[in-house]
Design an enzyme around this catalytic site. Sequence first.
Site, PDB file in Angstrom:
ATOM      1  N   ASP A  44       0.359  -8.163  -1.762  1.00  0.00           N
ATOM      2  CA  ASP A  44       0.003  -9.525  -1.376  1.00  0.00           C
ATOM      3  C   ASP A  44      -1.507  -9.733  -1.371  1.00  0.00           C
ATOM      4  OD1 ASP A  44       0.764 -12.154  -0.429  1.00  0.00           O
ATOM      5  OD2 ASP A  44      -0.019 -11.558   1.523  1.00  0.00           O
TER       6      ASP A  44
ATOM      7  N   CYS B 287      -5.798   6.343  11.244  1.00  0.00           N
ATOM      8  CA  CYS B 287      -6.410   5.310  10.413  1.00  0.00           C
ATOM      9  C   CYS B 287      -6.019   5.413   8.950  1.00  0.00           C
ATOM     10  CB  CYS B 287      -7.923   5.393  10.553  1.00  0.00           C
ATOM     11  SG  CYS B 287      -8.819   4.181   9.569  1.00  0.00           S
TER      12      CYS B 287
ATOM     13  N   CYS C 282      -6.895  -0.387   4.974  1.00  0.00           N
ATOM     14  CA  CYS C 282      -6.455  -1.021   3.725  1.00  0.00           C
ATOM     15  C   CYS C 282      -7.516  -0.874   2.637  1.00  0.00           C
ATOM     16  CB  CYS C 282      -6.149  -2.492   3.955  1.00  0.00           C
ATOM     17  SG  CYS C 282      -5.503  -3.325   2.481  1.00  0.00           S
TER      18      CYS C 282
END
Length: 446
Positions: A336, A386, A390
Site C-alpha cells: 500500500d 524494531c 518500515c
Amino acid sequence: MTEAAWQKTGNRAARRKNKKSSGGRPQDNPLRPLFTRSAPRVHFSALAKPAGAACNLDCTYCFFLSKELLTETQQMSEEGLRTYLTNFLDSQPDGDVTIEWQGGEPTLRGVDFFEHAVELAEQLKRPGQQVHHAIQTNGTLLDDRWGKFLADNHFLVGISIDGPEELHDIYRVNRAGHGTQKQVIRGWNILKKYHVDTNILCTVHAGNEDHALEVYHYFRDTLGAQYIQFIPIVERVTRAELPLAEAGWHDKHTKRPLYRQEGSDVTSRSVEPIKWGKFLSDIYDEWVTRDVGKVFVQLFDVTLGNALGEYTLCTHAPVCGGEVAVLHTGEIYACDHWVEPGYERGNVATRSLADVVASPEQREFGMNKYTGLSEQCMKCPVRWACNGGCPKDRFVPAQDGVHQQNYLCPGYYHFFSHIQPDIEIMARMVQSNQNVAKIMDLKKAA
C-alpha cells in the site's frame, strides 16, 4: 492509511471466534478463476480499494490522494468486484479469511456495493472458508443504514481520529478546509449505537505529537475506545517537490506531484523522530499501570508478540511482502505504501494473488527489509522489536555509508528501550500461562 495486520493478533482472533458464517453449498459456489494459480494457497493480506484513491475529505498529509493520477476512474465495477473476490478467495487457504476494504474512502462506493460484496463472497468462498470483512473509514458518511449493515455482517471497522477536536482538525479537513471532527464523531456514535466492532487509527504528526496523554485519555475516557493503533506521519519528499508537498497532496487548482518513496526531506507535518518515541512511551507508562487487558494498543501487543517470536505487523517483522494493495482497476501493487510505477505486480484478472505473493520479485521486495539493514541496526539491542521499521522510512544515510537508516530510528530506539524490561516480564508470564495484567501490580509495587 492503515496497518490492517492487527486483525491477525490474538485479541482480534478471540473476538472473531463468536462470529458465525453462513456457509455456502459447494454445488452453488464453483470457483471459475480467470487466471491460473501455480503457487500454493497461503495466508496474506490484500487491501482492496473499491473507490480507488477518491475521498470526500482533503486531509493535508494524505499522500494517497495523489494516486488519483494513476487512473482515470475511481470506482470498482461489479465485474471487477467478482474478479477480485474470486481471485482472493481462491488464493487463500481454508479457515478464517478477512477481506479488507480501504481507500481513499471506501464508503464512497455505497452500502449497495458492499451488500453485494458480502453476498458474492459467501457465494464464491469454498466450504472450508469462513469469511470476515474489515473496512477502514474516515467515518463521516456513516448513517443508520451503514450501522445496521456493518453490525449485521460483523464488519470490523477502523475509524480515523487524530484526537480531540482541536488536534484532529489541524490536518483532517474537508475540501473547503474546515475541520471534520464533529462529522467523524457522529459516525463513531453510529458504530457504537449498533455495537459494531471498532478500532481507532490515530496518525501522529506535528500537530499532536506533544499531546500523547491528552489523545489517549480522549480515546479511552471520552470515546470509550478499547482498540487503538498509532501510525506515524512521515511525508518523505524530494527537495524540489517540498514546496508543493507542503500545500498538501490534493488541490483542484494546482497539479500536485504523484507521491513516491523518493527524497530525503520531510514536510513540516511529519512527526519528529524522538517525539514519536516519547509519544508512545508516555502512553505506555499510563497503560502499563492501569489498562493492561482493558485497552489494547496495537504496537504494545506487537512488541510482546515479537518477544515471543510471533510477528503480526509487517512494520516490525523481520521481512515483509505479505500485504499487497489492489486498486479498483484490479491492478496489484507490492504494498500500500508503494503504489507507484516500478512496483506493479499485474492484475487480478490475469494473475493469481497467491502467485504474486510467492513470486521472486515479491519475495525479494520482502527480503530487502532484512538484507537492507544497516550495520547500526544489526548491532542494535532492540532490533528484536524494531527490525528496522518500515523500509519506506529508510532514507537517512547510515553510519556505514552503505545503507539507509530509518528516519524514525531515534524514536523507535527510545520507545523499545524504555519498554523492554516490562516486555520481557510479560513474555515470561505468557510462557508460564499467567495473566499479563499482573504486570500492573508489579509496576504499582515498584
